[in-house]
Design an enzyme around this catalytic site. Sequence first.
Site, short mmCIF file in Angstrom:
data_model
loop_
_atom_site.label_atom_id
_atom_site.label_comp_id
_atom_site.label_asym_id
_atom_site.label_seq_id
_atom_site.Cartn_x
_atom_site.Cartn_y
_atom_site.Cartn_z
N SER A 51 0.82 -1.16 0.20
CA SER A 51 0.17 -0.05 0.09
C SER A 51 0.75 1.09 0.08
O SER A 51 2.18 1.28 0.01
CB SER A 51 -0.90 -0.02 1.24
OG SER A 51 -0.15 0.14 2.28
N GLU A 75 0.04 -9.04 5.17
CA GLU A 75 -1.45 -8.90 5.16
C GLU A 75 -2.03 -10.09 5.22
O GLU A 75 -1.55 -11.14 5.45
CB GLU A 75 -1.75 -8.36 3.47
CG GLU A 75 -0.64 -7.03 2.96
CD GLU A 75 -1.46 -5.64 3.68
OE1 GLU A 75 -2.28 -5.70 4.47
OE2 GLU A 75 -0.70 -4.82 3.63
N ASP A 111 6.38 -11.47 8.42
CA ASP A 111 6.56 -10.37 8.97
C ASP A 111 7.93 -9.84 8.39
O ASP A 111 9.13 -10.74 8.68
CB ASP A 111 6.77 -10.81 10.43
CG ASP A 111 7.56 -9.88 11.48
OD1 ASP A 111 7.93 -8.61 10.95
OD2 ASP A 111 8.03 -10.22 12.43
N LEU A 139 8.53 0.16 4.78
CA LEU A 139 7.79 -0.21 5.93
C LEU A 139 7.27 0.53 6.72
O LEU A 139 7.98 1.63 7.13
CB LEU A 139 8.65 -1.19 6.95
CG LEU A 139 8.89 -2.65 6.35
CD1 LEU A 139 9.63 -3.51 7.77
CD2 LEU A 139 7.79 -3.45 5.66
N TYR A 235 5.66 15.41 14.83
CA TYR A 235 6.64 14.60 13.97
C TYR A 235 7.98 14.67 13.99
O TYR A 235 8.76 13.95 14.70
CB TYR A 235 6.01 14.63 12.58
CG TYR A 235 6.17 13.62 11.53
CD1 TYR A 235 5.12 12.78 11.24
CD2 TYR A 235 7.26 13.38 10.86
CE1 TYR A 235 5.37 11.47 10.27
CE2 TYR A 235 7.65 12.28 10.28
CZ TYR A 235 6.58 11.50 9.99
OH TYR A 235 6.61 10.40 9.09
N THR A 275 -2.80 8.11 3.79
CA THR A 275 -2.36 6.48 3.85
C THR A 275 -3.01 6.32 5.08
O THR A 275 -3.23 6.94 5.90
CB THR A 275 -1.00 6.37 3.79
OG1 THR A 275 -0.30 7.09 4.97
CG2 THR A 275 -0.38 7.04 2.56
#
Length: 400
Positions: A51, A75, A111, A139, A235, A275
């Site tokens: 994704s 997933e 994983d 990731l 952030y 996202t």
Amino acid sequence: MIIKPRIRGFICTTTHPVGCEANVLEQINFTKAKGKIANGPKKVLVVGSSSGYGLSSRITAAFGSDAATLGVFFEKPSTETKPGTAGWYNSAAFDKFAKAEGLYSKSINCDAFSHEAKQKAIELIKQDLGQVDMVVYSLASPVRKMPDSGELIRSSLKPIGETYTATAVDTNKDLIIEASVEPATEQEIADTVTVMGGEDWELWMQALSEAGVLSDNCKTVAYSYIGTELTWPIYWHGALGKAKMDLDRAAHALNTKLSVTGGSANVAVLKSVVTQASSAIPVMPLYIAMVFKKMRAEGLHEGCIEQISRMFNERLFKADGTAADVDESNRLRLDDWELREEIQQHCRDMWPQVTTENLAELTDYREYKEEFLKLFGFGVEGIDYEADVNPHVEFDVVSI
């Protein structure tokens, strides 16, 4: 089954396989319309390929450069009562369209932090591709299971030093609220670096290098976000920022090693996008809704696929063969349009003015919500959501 969206917190707990496939096809068509990448990669490993930016990287490599791709992700397929995750359907759609064009496509569902994932990827590269000339590390996981001890380490989306309070939007109730986030402890900061920093990227590259499956001119890239003072407390100056700074550390170390054989390692700083990852970060949905409106008005709006296309074509694989433009920290900057002064000033001006009543008028909040649902395959044009769909989708994937 007939599948409708169900939202819980920051995620949609249902997904639509046909909608997800349409999203992937839209990105593929965009990539094809751009034409071929002049000096593009031919054999690409994407770690975190199901994704967001990772998926767009896989699509750009395959359909923009005819690259063979190996994707790694974690997933879930469908069960008797539940559809699979969006990333499962995205990956299945990618595999289907890539194979239809005669492109090599294989996937590993596991994983990605584990030793087994790295060994399986090496095995498949040796068996099918020989070597790879590009490794994308994308990731976004809140948890890392340490490969040796099995210990679960969790990341924190928290500021450092003091409580952060700011105007935010409650995306479940569509209300403007005051959000407060307590500061991270030293342990939480260290854990966030462990989960989202550069260590696992280095472990991947080390394993691939030792196995002899990196070509001499191999390029590797990992994705980051810096933003501006509007989001810095949560952030860049927060626990997550410390992890992203560790990504910079890893990039320098990897670049030193790879440059000996003509390769390179860079962090690519990308723009804010809708996202699953960004929706969980306090304040980001409101900021994104604001910045999108202004960028659309200026003709500068980009989603994941536009950003990655620009990174491949105008940074990493330039038609004239020259080296990529980088900042003083050797980063590829694709956040340049978002950081333009007039864009940021607009957001600074808007922030104190936004209320629940004028949210839809002053920002692209409605579009934000639509894009969020689209991540899960909903609200896609041309899809009949009353139709009965088969949630069980199989494809060429090795599950560990």
